[in-house]
Design a protein around this motif. Structure first.
Motif: not given
Ligand SMILES: [Fe+2]
Length: 215
Positions: A50-62, A71-76
C-alpha cells in the motif's frame, strides 16, 4: 525524529545491560531485538503493498487508522501501536539517575496531591491491569495529568492525550526475571524511569497546546 515506511528497529538509547539490576539484560535483549523487531517487521509487511500509506508516521497510522483498508486496519493498529509504545517505553528509561522535577513535578503534585498518592494509584492500577497492556501517564489539552490503563498495544493518541510515560505490562516485559510477580517488576521499573525525558515530553505537550503560561 520522523519515521515512516519502511520502519526500522531503532537502537536503544543505552546498552542491553545498562538498566541492571532494575531491568535485566536478557529481558532487554529479547524485548528489543525480538519482540519490538517482530512488530516492526509485521508493520512493514502489512504496509508494503500500500504505497499510498508509505508517507504515514506511526502517529498518523494510529490517529487515522479508520482510513486504512479494512484488510490491514486492525493489523496496522496493533503493530504501529506496538512500535510506538515500545519506542516510547524504552526511551522512558535510563541508567542515569534522574529525579521528578520542573513543570511535571508541579503538575503531578497538583493532580495527585503528593508523590506517595501518585505512586500508590499508579502501582495499584499497574497491578490490576488485566491481561496484557500498558499503564500510561498522559496529559490532556490543559496539561492535566491522567493515568490511563489500556489493553494490548493501544495508545492514548486517539483520545487526544499526550503520552508522558508508559509502563509495558505484557508478561514479556518481566517474566524472564520476575516470573509472575508483576509487583516486583513495577517497583524495579520505578528505579529506571527517565524523569528528565518525562519532563521534556511534558514541556513539549504544554508548548504544543500553548498552555505554558496558563498553569
Ligand atoms: Fe513489550
Amino acid at each position: 525524529m520522523i519515521q515512516c515506511y519502511p520502519f526500522e528497529l531503532l537502537p536503544l538509547p543505552y546498552l542491553y545491560d545498562a538498566l541492571e539490576p532494575h531491568i535485566d539484560t536478557e529481558t532487554m535483549f529479547f524485548h528489543h531485538s525480538r519482540h519490538l523487531k517482530t512488530y516492526v517487521d509485521n508493520l512493514n509487511r502489512l504496509l508494503k503493498p500500500y504505497p499510498e500509506f508509505h508517507e504515514c508516521t506511526l502517529e498518523r497510522l494510529l490517529l487515522e487508522n479508520k482510513k486504512l483498508p479494512e484488510e490491514i486496519r486492525q493489523g496496522v493498529w496493533n503493530n504501529a501501536g506496538a512500535v510506538y509504545s515500545h519506542q516510547f517505553f524504552f526511551a522512558g528509561m535510563t541508567p542515569n539517575s534522574t529525579k521528578l522535577s520542573g513543570k511535571l513535578k508541579d503538575a503531578l503534585f497538583l493532580d495527585f496531591k503528593s508523590w506517595e498518592d501518585f505512586y500508590e494509584v499508579f502501582f495499584e492500577m499497574a497491578l490490576k491491569l488485566f491481561g496484557s497492556g500498558y499503564l500510561w501517564l498522559a496529559a490532556d489539552e490543559r496539561g492535566k495529568l491522567v493515568l490511563l490503563p489500556l489493553p494490548n498495544q493501544d495508545t492514548p493518541l486517539p483520545q487526544l492525550l499526550t503520552p508522558i510515560l508508559n509502563l509495558d505490562l505484557w508478561e514479556h516485559a518481566y517474566y524472564l526475571k520476575h516470573r509472575n510477580l508483576r509487583a516486583d517488576y513495577i517497583k524495579a521499573w520505578f528505579q529506571a524511569v527517565n524523569w528528565a525525558e518525562a519532563e521534556r515530553r511534558y514541556q513539549a505537550a504544554l508548548l504544543q497546546n500553548a498552555l505554558h503560561t496558563s498553569r
